[in-house]
Design a protein around this motif. Sequence first.
Motif, PDB file in Angstrom:
ATOM      1  N   ALA A  47       0.830  -1.207   0.000  1.00 35.95           N
ATOM      2  CA  ALA A  47       0.000   0.000   0.000  1.00 35.95           C
ATOM      3  C   ALA A  47       0.862   1.254   0.000  1.00 35.95           C
ATOM      4  O   ALA A  47       0.552   2.236  -0.703  1.00 35.95           O
ATOM      5  CB  ALA A  47      -0.935  -0.001   1.207  1.00 35.95           C
ATOM      6  N   ALA A  48       1.951   1.250   0.765  1.00 34.85           N
ATOM      7  CA  ALA A  48       2.855   2.405   0.769  1.00 34.85           C
ATOM      8  C   ALA A  48       3.504   2.581  -0.599  1.00 34.85           C
ATOM      9  O   ALA A  48       3.651   3.707  -1.099  1.00 34.85           O
ATOM     10  CB  ALA A  48       3.918   2.234   1.849  1.00 34.85           C
ATOM     11  N   SER A  49       3.897   1.471  -1.238  1.00 31.93           N
ATOM     12  CA  SER A  49       4.494   1.562  -2.573  1.00 31.93           C
ATOM     13  C   SER A  49       3.489   2.078  -3.594  1.00 31.93           C
ATOM     14  O   SER A  49       3.864   2.781  -4.536  1.00 31.93           O
ATOM     15  CB  SER A  49       5.033   0.191  -2.994  1.00 31.93           C
ATOM     16  N   ALA A  50       2.221   1.726  -3.420  1.00 31.50           N
ATOM     17  CA  ALA A  50       1.191   2.253  -4.323  1.00 31.50           C
ATOM     18  C   ALA A  50       1.059   3.764  -4.153  1.00 31.50           C
ATOM     19  O   ALA A  50       0.917   4.505  -5.142  1.00 31.50           O
ATOM     20  CB  ALA A  50      -0.141   1.561  -4.050  1.00 31.50           C
ATOM     21  N   ARG A  51       1.121   4.237  -2.931  1.00 30.69           N
ATOM     22  CA  ARG A  51       1.074   5.689  -2.713  1.00 30.69           C
ATOM     23  C   ARG A  51       2.313   6.354  -3.309  1.00 30.69           C
ATOM     24  O   ARG A  51       2.231   7.475  -3.833  1.00 30.69           O
ATOM     25  CB  ARG A  51       0.953   5.989  -1.223  1.00 30.69           C
ATOM     26  N   ASP A  52       3.443   5.664  -3.256  1.00 32.38           N
ATOM     27  CA  ASP A  52       4.658   6.185  -3.901  1.00 32.38           C
ATOM     28  C   ASP A  52       4.442   6.370  -5.402  1.00 32.38           C
ATOM     29  O   ASP A  52       4.904   7.362  -5.986  1.00 32.38           O
ATOM     30  CB  ASP A  52       5.827   5.227  -3.683  1.00 32.38           C
ATOM     31  N   LEU A  53       3.779   5.403  -6.042  1.00 33.30           N
ATOM     32  CA  LEU A  53       3.543   5.499  -7.481  1.00 33.30           C
ATOM     33  C   LEU A  53       2.761   6.761  -7.824  1.00 33.30           C
ATOM     34  O   LEU A  53       3.021   7.416  -8.840  1.00 33.30           O
ATOM     35  CB  LEU A  53       2.788   4.265  -7.984  1.00 33.30           C
ATOM     36  N   GLU A  54       1.806   7.085  -6.989  1.00 33.34           N
ATOM     37  CA  GLU A  54       1.034   8.302  -7.242  1.00 33.34           C
ATOM     38  C   GLU A  54       1.906   9.538  -7.084  1.00 33.34           C
ATOM     39  O   GLU A  54       1.779  10.508  -7.854  1.00 33.34           O
ATOM     40  CB  GLU A  54      -0.170   8.358  -6.299  1.00 33.34           C
ATOM     41  N   GLN A  55       2.824   9.517  -6.123  1.00 36.14           N
ATOM     42  CA  GLN A  55       3.765  10.632  -5.968  1.00 36.14           C
ATOM     43  C   GLN A  55       4.646  10.758  -7.213  1.00 36.14           C
ATOM     44  O   GLN A  55       4.927  11.864  -7.681  1.00 36.14           O
ATOM     45  CB  GLN A  55       4.641  10.390  -4.728  1.00 36.14           C
ATOM     46  N   VAL A  56       5.077   9.620  -7.754  1.00 34.18           N
ATOM     47  CA  VAL A  56       5.908   9.634  -8.962  1.00 34.18           C
ATOM     48  C   VAL A  56       5.120  10.195 -10.139  1.00 34.18           C
ATOM     49  O   VAL A  56       5.622  11.022 -10.916  1.00 34.18           O
ATOM     50  CB  VAL A  56       6.423   8.217  -9.271  1.00 34.18           C
ATOM     51  N   ARG A  57       3.897   9.734 -10.294  1.00 30.66           N
ATOM     52  CA  ARG A  57       3.068  10.227 -11.408  1.00 30.66           C
ATOM     53  C   ARG A  57       2.939  11.748 -11.358  1.00 30.66           C
ATOM     54  O   ARG A  57       3.080  12.443 -12.382  1.00 30.66           O
ATOM     55  CB  ARG A  57       1.682   9.574 -11.347  1.00 30.66           C
ATOM     56  N   ARG A  58       2.699  12.264 -10.170  1.00 35.69           N
ATOM     57  CA  ARG A  58       2.531  13.710 -10.033  1.00 35.69           C
ATOM     58  C   ARG A  58       3.856  14.443 -10.241  1.00 35.69           C
ATOM     59  O   ARG A  58       3.888  15.495 -10.889  1.00 35.69           O
ATOM     60  CB  ARG A  58       1.969  14.034  -8.649  1.00 35.69           C
ATOM     61  N   ALA A  59       4.928  13.890  -9.688  1.00 37.03           N
ATOM     62  CA  ALA A  59       6.229  14.553  -9.820  1.00 37.03           C
ATOM     63  C   ALA A  59       6.667  14.639 -11.274  1.00 37.03           C
ATOM     64  O   ALA A  59       7.295  15.627 -11.690  1.00 37.03           O
ATOM     65  CB  ALA A  59       7.276  13.807  -8.991  1.00 37.03           C
ATOM     66  N   LEU A  60       6.341  13.617 -12.072  1.00 32.95           N
ATOM     67  CA  LEU A  60       6.716  13.614 -13.488  1.00 32.95           C
ATOM     68  C   LEU A  60       5.660  14.270 -14.372  1.00 32.95           C
ATOM     69  O   LEU A  60       5.792  14.276 -15.598  1.00 32.95           O
ATOM     70  CB  LEU A  60       6.971  12.174 -13.951  1.00 32.95           C
ATOM     71  N   ARG A  61       4.599  14.775 -13.750  1.00 34.47           N
ATOM     72  CA  ARG A  61       3.555  15.551 -14.435  1.00 34.47           C
ATOM     73  C   ARG A  61       2.838  14.752 -15.524  1.00 34.47           C
ATOM     74  O   ARG A  61       2.544  15.250 -16.602  1.00 34.47           O
ATOM     75  CB  ARG A  61       4.142  16.847 -15.017  1.00 34.47           C
ATOM     76  N   TYR A  62       2.575  13.486 -15.230  1.00 34.68           N
ATOM     77  CA  TYR A  62       1.786  12.666 -16.136  1.00 34.68           C
ATOM     78  C   TYR A  62       0.316  12.740 -15.738  1.00 34.68           C
ATOM     79  O   TYR A  62      -0.019  12.957 -14.566  1.00 34.68           O
ATOM     80  CB  TYR A  62       2.227  11.204 -16.070  1.00 34.68           C
ATOM     81  N   GLY A  63      -0.554  12.527 -16.736  1.00 37.79           N
ATOM     82  CA  GLY A  63      -1.969  12.341 -16.453  1.00 37.79           C
ATOM     83  C   GLY A  63      -2.208  10.885 -16.125  1.00 37.79           C
ATOM     84  O   GLY A  63      -1.562  10.324 -15.244  1.00 37.79           O
ATOM     85  N   GLN A  64      -3.110  10.251 -16.851  1.00 34.49           N
ATOM     86  CA  GLN A  64      -3.320   8.825 -16.623  1.00 34.49           C
ATOM     87  C   GLN A  64      -2.105   8.036 -17.104  1.00 34.49           C
ATOM     88  O   GLN A  64      -1.434   8.406 -18.070  1.00 34.49           O
ATOM     89  CB  GLN A  64      -4.560   8.347 -17.372  1.00 34.49           C
ATOM     90  N   VAL A  65      -1.845   6.921 -16.416  1.00 33.94           N
ATOM     91  CA  VAL A  65      -0.713   6.069 -16.776  1.00 33.94           C
ATOM     92  C   VAL A  65      -1.216   4.659 -17.057  1.00 33.94           C
ATOM     93  O   VAL A  65      -2.285   4.237 -16.604  1.00 33.94           O
ATOM     94  CB  VAL A  65       0.345   6.027 -15.645  1.00 33.94           C
ATOM     95  N   ASN A  66      -0.436   3.925 -17.835  1.00 36.30           N
ATOM     96  CA  ASN A  66      -0.636   2.494 -18.029  1.00 36.30           C
ATOM     97  C   ASN A  66       0.336   1.761 -17.114  1.00 36.30           C
ATOM     98  O   ASN A  66       1.434   2.255 -16.827  1.00 36.30           O
ATOM     99  CB  ASN A  66      -0.373   2.102 -19.489  1.00 36.30           C
ATOM    100  N   LEU A  67      -0.038   0.582 -16.679  1.00 39.94           N
ATOM    101  CA  LEU A  67       0.800  -0.192 -15.781  1.00 39.94           C
ATOM    102  C   LEU A  67       1.166  -1.516 -16.411  1.00 39.94           C
ATOM    103  O   LEU A  67       0.291  -2.225 -16.933  1.00 39.94           O
ATOM    104  CB  LEU A  67       0.069  -0.460 -14.463  1.00 39.94           C
ATOM    105  N   TRP A  68       2.457  -1.859 -16.384  1.00 38.59           N
ATOM    106  CA  TRP A  68       2.896  -3.230 -16.676  1.00 38.59           C
ATOM    107  C   TRP A  68       3.462  -3.782 -15.386  1.00 38.59           C
ATOM    108  O   TRP A  68       4.391  -3.213 -14.793  1.00 38.59           O
ATOM    109  CB  TRP A  68       3.979  -3.255 -17.753  1.00 38.59           C
TER     110      TRP A  68
END
Length: 479
Positions: free
Chosen positions: A164-185
Motif C-alpha cells: 500500500a505504501a508503494s502504491a502511494r509512492d507510485l502516485e507521488q511519482v506520477r505527479r512529480a513527473l507531471r503525467y496524467g493517466q498512466v498504463n501499468l505493466w
Amino acid sequence: MKKQFVLCALPLLLAGSAGAAAPASPSQAAASTRSCHLPGVTEALRCVSVPVPLDYADPRAGTLKLHITVAPALREGTRADPLFVLAGGPGQAGSDVLTLLPALQRVRATRDLVFIDQRGTGLSGKLDCESKPEHERMSEEQLEAELRACISSTKVRYGAYTTAASARDLEQVRRALRYGQVNLWGGSYGTRLAQVYARAFPASVRSLVLDGVAAPDQVIPAGARDAQAALDGLFAQCAKDAGCNKAFPALRAEFNALVARLERGGIPVSLPDPRTAEPVSFTMTAPRFLGTVHNILYSPADARRLPFLIHSASQGRWGPFVARQNLSTDFGMDASMSMLLHLAVVCAEDVPRLTPELLAQDTGQLTKTLAEKFPSICKTMNVPAVPLAAPARIEAPALLLSGALDPVTPPHRAATAARYMARAQQVVVANAGHGVSQLGCAPRLLREFLDKPQAALDTACLKKIPAPTFQLGSAGPQP
C-alpha cells in the motif's frame, strides 16, 4: 523477466549487497533529473529522484528518495500516457529489469517507459543483507542464524515497506513527473502492486498489463501445490517425448529417491567448483535441491534441462546441477533481490494468512520447507499484520497474461484476479512459463493493447510459440 516471485530455498535468501540507503531529509522536496547510464543498457536514459514520505503514518519520519528510470518515447509529441513498469519479488527493482527494453521497444515508440525502483529495492534504499562466499557452504541452521542477525542489526521501520505504501509512492511519482493517466505493466509481484494502485487511485490508471498474475487472495509462501503441478507436468511431458522417455525412463523414481536421501540428512558432494575448477566439498541438502528445482521450473527452456540434471545427480554426477544452482546467486534475480524488503512485505501481508489449515491443504514438496520457516522468521521481523481488504472492482481495461507451465502464478490465479475486473482479457500461452511479454508476438500485442485497450485482442499468434526441446546429454538441448 524470469523468476519474479521469490519462493526459493533458505540458502538463497542471503544473496545481495549490504546496507540500506539513509532516508533523505524532509527539505529535499523536489524531484531531480539527470542523464544516466545503467548496467546492461548502452544508451543514456533519464534517472529521476523523487522524495516520498518514509512513513505515510508519521510525518516526522522524514523522506526516502525513490529512483526512477525513464526511457523517453522514441517519437516526440505522440502519447501522453506512459507505461509504468513494476518489477516482481517482492524485492526486485525496476532498474533490475531494464532487460525488458527490447520487448517494450514497440511501446516505447510512442510512450515513455518508466521503470520504478520500489521503496526498499535497487537504488531506492535497498534493504538487504551482506552476501558472503561462505554462505554457500553453510548449513540451513547457520544461514537462518545469519539472516536473523541481519534482520536485527538493520535499523529500519519495516512496517513502512508495504504494498500500500508503494502504491502511494507510485502516485507521488506520477505527479512529480507531471503525467496524467498512466498504463501499468506488472510482472508477478508487480501485478499485486499494480492492482493495489489501480484500486487506490482508479482515476490515475488508463490500463493494466499483468504478466504472471497474482490473485488478490494469493499467499506467496503457499505455493507448493502450484509448483508440484508444474513439476508433475514436466515429468508427464518427458514421458510422452520419445527421446526424453528413452534417456530417462525412471525419471520420477530417480527424483523421489534423491529427495528421500536428502531428507535423511543430505548427500556429501565433492567436485571441481564449476566457477573456479578448485576442489570443493559440501553437503547437498533437501532445501537447496528443491529450491533449485523450483527455480528451474520458471522457464520452460530451463525446465527441459531438468530431467538431465536430475538423472545426472541420481548417478552421483552433481556438477551440472551445482553449476545451474550457481546461476541463481551469480546472475539470476536472487543476486539483485532486496531480501529484507521481500520479508517486510510477505511477513506483513501473507504470513498472517498462512494458517495451519492452508499449509495442510498446500500439498507438494518444492516450497513446503521454506513456507514452514516463514512464521518463525517473521517473528524476528516483527512487522504489524496488514489485513486483507475485500478487493474493489477495477474498471480500467486489463490484459492478463499467463503461462500454462508457470509454477508460481499459473492461469487459475489470473482467473481469480479477473473476477474483480470489469474489462479483463485473459490469455493463456500453452508453452510459456513465468513470463510471457518477451515471447513470440507478445511485444507487438502489448503495443496493440495499449493503443486500443477497449478492443478485443487477437492473440492467436501466441499459439505459435514452440515447446523447447529436452536436454538428453551433456551437449545441451536437442536441435
